[in-house]
Design a protein around this motif. Structure first.
Motif: not given
Length: 266
Positions: A10, A16, A19, A22, A27, A46, A57, A61
């Motif tokens: 990130s 960033d 993430v 979402k 990703i 992250c 998070v 991830l």
């Protein structure tokens, strides 16, 4: 050579944003691109999020990447709670990035290494910071690896990072790093060596040339894992070529296979 893809981090603005939003599709695309380019493992980080938010998070991830990528992950954070959250949902054997000789970090990360049977990046630093020279680095590295071994961590799970610095401000850093890896390898049979590339070229123009040269030199001194952008096709081709030259690719079979797959083109 273990290729650990670095792009899901990130500190990159696009990651960033993804993430925080979402954005699973973004990703997943980053993950697949790296695996298709030759990554065996993916680093996930992250750390730009608030420390309170990061664990949840990180859990998201890890799950999002593993749903699509089919490779193990290197879970990367200075926040041990985020490491724990990622490990709790990881499928298979993970890598933790990282532990060090710093007292507090060692105390908090070691139980995670043992609980989850993870491999671990061992940073060559202690409470004094990054060692000032090779002799101090050897002292720090030997103590850290011995402590991990004494705690029951198998040597095959330890990836020692010598923490190379920028050659722009530390002209001797690469030579000392190579010698450090050679001395550590002579003391600890089976110890792995890992490195990121960004530090060595910091502050210099056309950094990719220095990064690529550093990988080749380091492989000759024992480097067997690297955290890189696998979409750098020239760097990846140099890794395959160096493995062939160092007799780590018998009869150049991997090199030939990569040629047929179009992975050696500039």
């Amino acid at each position: 050579m273990l290729i650990i893809g670095e792009r899901i981090n990130s500190t990159r603005k696009s990651i960033d944003r993804a993430v925080r939003a979402k954005d699973a599709d973004f990703i997943r695309e980053e993950a697949l691109n790296q695996v298709n380019a030759g990554a065996h493992m993916l680093d996930v980080n992250c750390g730009t999020l608030d420390a309170q938010e990061e664990p949840a998070v990180m859990e998201w991830l890890v799950q999002t990447v593993q749903e699509i990528a089919g490779v193990p992950l290197c879970i990367d954070s200075p926040n041990y709670k985020a490491l724990a959250a990622g490990l709790s949902v990881h499928r298979g054997k993970a890598m933790i990035n990282s532990i060090s000789g710093e007292t507090e970090r060692y105390k908090k990360v070691l139980p995670l290494v043992k609980e989850y049977g993870a491999s671990v990046v061992a940073l060559c630093m202690d409470d004094r910071g990054i060692p000032a020279n090779k002799n101090q680095a050897l002292e720090v590295g030997v103590k850290l690896v011995n402590d991990l071994l004494d705690a029951g961590v198998p040597v095959d799970d330890i990836y020692f990072d010598p923490l190379v610095r920028s050659v722009a401000t530390n002209p001797e850093t690469v030579v000392e790093t190579l010698r450090l890896m050679e001395e550590m390898a002579s003391r600890f049979s089976g110890l792995h060596f890992v490195s990121g590339l960004s530090n060595v070229s910091f502050g210099l123009p056309e950094r990719r040339h220095l990064n690529r040269a550093y990988v080749v030199l380091s492989m000759a001194s024992g480097l067997d894992a690297v955290i890189v952008d696998p979409l750098d096709s020239t760097l990846m081709a140099l890794v395959y070529a160096t493995e062939a030259l160092l007799n780590k690719d018998r009869f150049c079979m991997q090199y030939i296979r990569c040629y047929h797959q179009g992975k050696l083109k500039a």
